[in-house]
Design a protein around this motif. Structure first.
Motif, short mmCIF file in Angstrom:
data_model
loop_
_atom_site.label_atom_id
_atom_site.label_comp_id
_atom_site.label_asym_id
_atom_site.label_seq_id
_atom_site.Cartn_x
_atom_site.Cartn_y
_atom_site.Cartn_z
N ALA A 129 1.62 -20.39 -9.64
CA ALA A 129 1.97 -19.52 -10.87
C ALA A 129 2.16 -20.62 -12.04
O ALA A 129 1.90 -20.39 -13.28
CB ALA A 129 3.14 -18.64 -10.60
N PHE A 130 2.95 -21.71 -11.61
CA PHE A 130 3.63 -22.58 -12.50
C PHE A 130 2.37 -23.54 -13.05
O PHE A 130 2.58 -24.32 -14.08
CB PHE A 130 4.59 -23.32 -12.10
CG PHE A 130 5.96 -22.99 -12.23
CD1 PHE A 130 6.71 -23.23 -13.48
CD2 PHE A 130 6.47 -22.52 -11.06
CE1 PHE A 130 7.88 -22.57 -13.40
CE2 PHE A 130 7.87 -21.93 -11.22
CZ PHE A 130 8.62 -22.15 -12.55
N ASN A 131 1.37 -23.40 -12.40
CA ASN A 131 0.12 -24.23 -12.73
C ASN A 131 -0.94 -23.79 -13.51
O ASN A 131 -2.13 -24.12 -13.51
CB ASN A 131 -0.49 -25.07 -11.62
CG ASN A 131 0.43 -26.19 -11.02
OD1 ASN A 131 0.86 -27.02 -11.96
ND2 ASN A 131 0.70 -26.15 -9.93
N PHE A 132 -0.55 -22.39 -14.11
CA PHE A 132 -1.54 -21.89 -15.00
C PHE A 132 -2.01 -22.59 -16.06
O PHE A 132 -1.15 -23.15 -16.76
CB PHE A 132 -0.95 -20.62 -15.69
CG PHE A 132 -1.88 -19.68 -16.39
CD1 PHE A 132 -2.70 -18.98 -15.90
CD2 PHE A 132 -1.88 -19.73 -17.79
CE1 PHE A 132 -3.58 -18.03 -16.44
CE2 PHE A 132 -2.58 -19.02 -18.44
CZ PHE A 132 -3.54 -18.14 -17.84
N PRO A 133 -3.17 -22.77 -16.32
CA PRO A 133 -3.75 -23.96 -17.57
C PRO A 133 -3.53 -23.16 -18.72
O PRO A 133 -3.89 -22.19 -18.93
CB PRO A 133 -5.21 -23.74 -17.26
CG PRO A 133 -5.52 -22.69 -16.49
CD PRO A 133 -4.30 -22.21 -15.56
N ARG A 134 -2.98 -23.99 -19.50
CA ARG A 134 -2.37 -23.81 -20.70
C ARG A 134 -3.16 -24.16 -21.89
O ARG A 134 -3.45 -25.41 -21.53
CB ARG A 134 -0.95 -23.78 -20.99
CG ARG A 134 -0.01 -23.07 -20.08
CD ARG A 134 1.46 -23.67 -20.06
NE ARG A 134 1.72 -23.29 -18.73
CZ ARG A 134 2.46 -24.05 -18.15
NH1 ARG A 134 3.04 -25.03 -18.69
NH2 ARG A 134 2.87 -23.88 -16.88
N GLY A 135 -3.91 -23.45 -22.90
CA GLY A 135 -4.31 -24.01 -23.99
C GLY A 135 -3.59 -24.97 -24.98
O GLY A 135 -2.50 -25.08 -24.70
#
Length: 142
Positions: A129-135
């Motif tokens: 969950a912490f590694n969700f790719p953010r733009g």
């Protein structure tokens, strides 16, 4: 690699946990929740690896991607493609999270300790969950 591809890979990631759960179920190992040394060792290693994954993801996504020191060390020279470095770091962070689930599966198959297996799977999902790719627009400048 664009942000949409990374998000697709991120959403597909939990499917491997279904495979691990099936492998654990099909083995029909008798549940023995006594804490042996191997279970405690796998729990500690899995916890440390998940914390490293979470901390690295927080560091990498804190600033602009190209300004981060960790990213610059992966980029090496200026001729390296930034999107390839993004994918490499993203895959590395997901791999660290995945290793906790693998430790949970292996220790369950060795010892039958279901509690440690569930804890390691939960840690894997937290790191995931912490590694969700953010733009670029999703990153914070804290």
């Amino acid at each position: 690699m664009n942000n949409m591809s990374l998000k697709l890979l991120w959403f597909i990631f939990p499917l491997t946990k279904l495979v691990y759960a099936y492998l654990a179920y099909s083995n029909r190992k008798e549940v023995n929740n006594s804490f042996q040394m191997i279970s405690i060792m796998m729990l500690i290693i899995g916890f440390v690896i998940c914390m490293i994954s979470i901390l690295l993801s927080k560091i990498i996504y804190k600033k602009n991607f190209s300004e981060n020191k960790i990213v610059k060390s992966f980029l090496g020279n200026s001729g390296t493609d930034s999107s390839m470095a993004t994918f490499t770091l993203f895959a590395m962070l997901l791999g660290l999270a995945e290793s906790a689930a693998l430790f949970g599966l292996v220790q369950f198959l060795l010892t039958g300790n279901l509690i440690v297996g569930i804890i390691l799977f939960a840690l894997c999902f937290v790191a995931w969950a912490f590694n969700f790719p953010r733009g670029q627009n999703d990153r914070t400048d804290d």
